[in-house]
Enzyme design. Structure first.
Site, PDB file in Angstrom:
ATOM      1  N   GLY A  23     -14.044  39.600  24.987  1.00 27.97           N
ATOM      2  CA  GLY A  23     -14.002  39.005  26.494  1.00 27.97           C
ATOM      3  C   GLY A  23     -12.979  38.905  27.304  1.00 27.97           C
ATOM      4  O   GLY A  23     -12.377  39.304  27.059  1.00 27.97           O
ATOM      5  N   CYS A  24     -12.763  37.982  28.114  1.00 27.06           N
ATOM      6  CA  CYS A  24     -12.183  37.641  29.036  1.00 27.06           C
ATOM      7  C   CYS A  24     -10.777  37.483  28.084  1.00 27.06           C
ATOM      8  O   CYS A  24     -10.749  37.072  27.635  1.00 27.06           O
ATOM      9  CB  CYS A  24     -11.869  36.835  30.173  1.00 27.06           C
ATOM     10  SG  CYS A  24     -11.419  35.992  31.225  1.00 27.06           S
ATOM     11  N   PHE A  25      -9.560  38.544  27.727  1.00 26.08           N
ATOM     12  CA  PHE A  25      -9.190  38.866  26.941  1.00 26.08           C
ATOM     13  C   PHE A  25      -7.863  37.465  27.285  1.00 26.08           C
ATOM     14  O   PHE A  25      -7.202  37.662  26.031  1.00 26.08           O
ATOM     15  CB  PHE A  25      -8.198  40.439  26.858  1.00 26.08           C
ATOM     16  CG  PHE A  25      -7.568  40.869  28.475  1.00 26.08           C
ATOM     17  CD1 PHE A  25      -7.335  39.694  29.304  1.00 26.08           C
ATOM     18  CD2 PHE A  25      -7.963  42.171  28.532  1.00 26.08           C
ATOM     19  CE1 PHE A  25      -6.739  40.962  30.701  1.00 26.08           C
ATOM     20  CE2 PHE A  25      -7.502  42.236  29.929  1.00 26.08           C
ATOM     21  CZ  PHE A  25      -6.573  41.302  30.945  1.00 26.08           C
ATOM     22  N   GLY A  26      -7.244  36.672  27.722  1.00 23.65           N
ATOM     23  CA  GLY A  26      -6.229  35.719  28.289  1.00 23.65           C
ATOM     24  C   GLY A  26      -6.252  34.775  27.038  1.00 23.65           C
ATOM     25  O   GLY A  26      -5.161  34.585  26.471  1.00 23.65           O
ATOM     26  N   PRO A  28      -8.722  34.235  24.009  1.00 26.77           N
ATOM     27  CA  PRO A  28      -8.471  35.129  22.800  1.00 26.77           C
ATOM     28  C   PRO A  28      -7.461  36.209  22.268  1.00 26.77           C
ATOM     29  O   PRO A  28      -7.087  35.583  20.807  1.00 26.77           O
ATOM     30  CB  PRO A  28      -9.738  35.865  22.736  1.00 26.77           C
ATOM     31  CG  PRO A  28     -10.280  35.506  23.969  1.00 26.77           C
ATOM     32  CD  PRO A  28      -9.123  35.119  24.437  1.00 26.77           C
TER      33      PRO A  28
END
Length: 225
Positions: A23-26, A28
């Site tokens: 998903g949006c990598f920030g 995770p």
């Protein structure tokens, strides 16, 4: 002759790499660092099977149906096995239905990872596994061959770690700019509160300019081997 020195123990562990679509990598990328055995995470772009051009930019990824926002996890396999890493991946990911960019994906780096990933996913889908906190099912995850991974722009790395500090400092300075320190400053110097507020406001404005410049000058995307 002097006695032979004992041989140092042979290290059986190695650093391994696991590219993942989460998903949006920030968030995770930061959450995975809490897993014992995870050594490093890098936010980036991957998943394009036939790409041979120059490193993509964030806008290229956002306006494409080929790229995936990925997290490249480096881990110590003496501490953390690949199936255990996938357990952390499943809990930390923030995928979106119908989106490749924010998809839930596993990109095995070698044959062993491919086998273990297939076994892990088969087990999850057979059991009908669903994440308790939000209902994300294991069957939402797909496995694809590994492709080139590009480390995203510097301003994307450790994103929330940086922004928590910035937002905290910014909120404090904004409060000072609005006169929050007025009641505790010496009443004998009525101009001091105004001066302090102006300085705080100036720092807030300078910080805003810095954030804009960061996106211009910390925008290099690097292919990772």
């Amino acid at each position: 002759p002097p006695p032979a020195l004992p041989k140092p123990p042979t290290s059986l562990h190695a650093e391994k790499v696991a590219p993942l679509g989460m998903g949006c990598f920030g968030a995770p990328a930061e959450t995975m660092l809490e897993t014992p055995g995870v050594l490093e995470t890098v936010a980036g772009y991957t998943g394009h099977p036939v790409y041979t051009g120059k490193p993509p930019k964030y806008d290229d990824v956002c306006y494409s149906r080929n790229w995936v926002e990925g997290v490249r996890v480096t881990y110590d396999d003496a501490v953390l096995s690949y199936p255990e890493l996938l357990e952390s991946f499943f809990e930390a990911q923030e995928p979106r239905y119908g989106s490749r960019q924010y998809g839930s994906m596993i990109f095995p780096s070698d044959e062993e990872q491919a086998r273990e990933a297939a076994e892990w996913l088969q087990r999850g889908t057979t059991e009908g596994r669903v994440r308790e906190k939000d209902g994300v099912p294991a069957e939402m995850t797909t496995i694809e061959p590994a492709s080139t991974f590009y480390a995203a722009e510097g301003y994307h790395q450790k994103y929330w770690e940086k922004w928590r500090v910035r937002l905290g400092v910014g909120a404090a300075l904004y409060a000072v700019a609005l006169g929050a320190l007025g009641p505790v400053l010496p009443a004998s110097d009525p101009g001091l509160a105004q001066t302090v507020a102006k300085v705080a406001n100036g720092i807030v404005m300078a910080g805003s300019v810095y954030v804009l410049l960061e996106r211009l000058f910390d925008a290099k995307v690097v292919e990772m081997r």
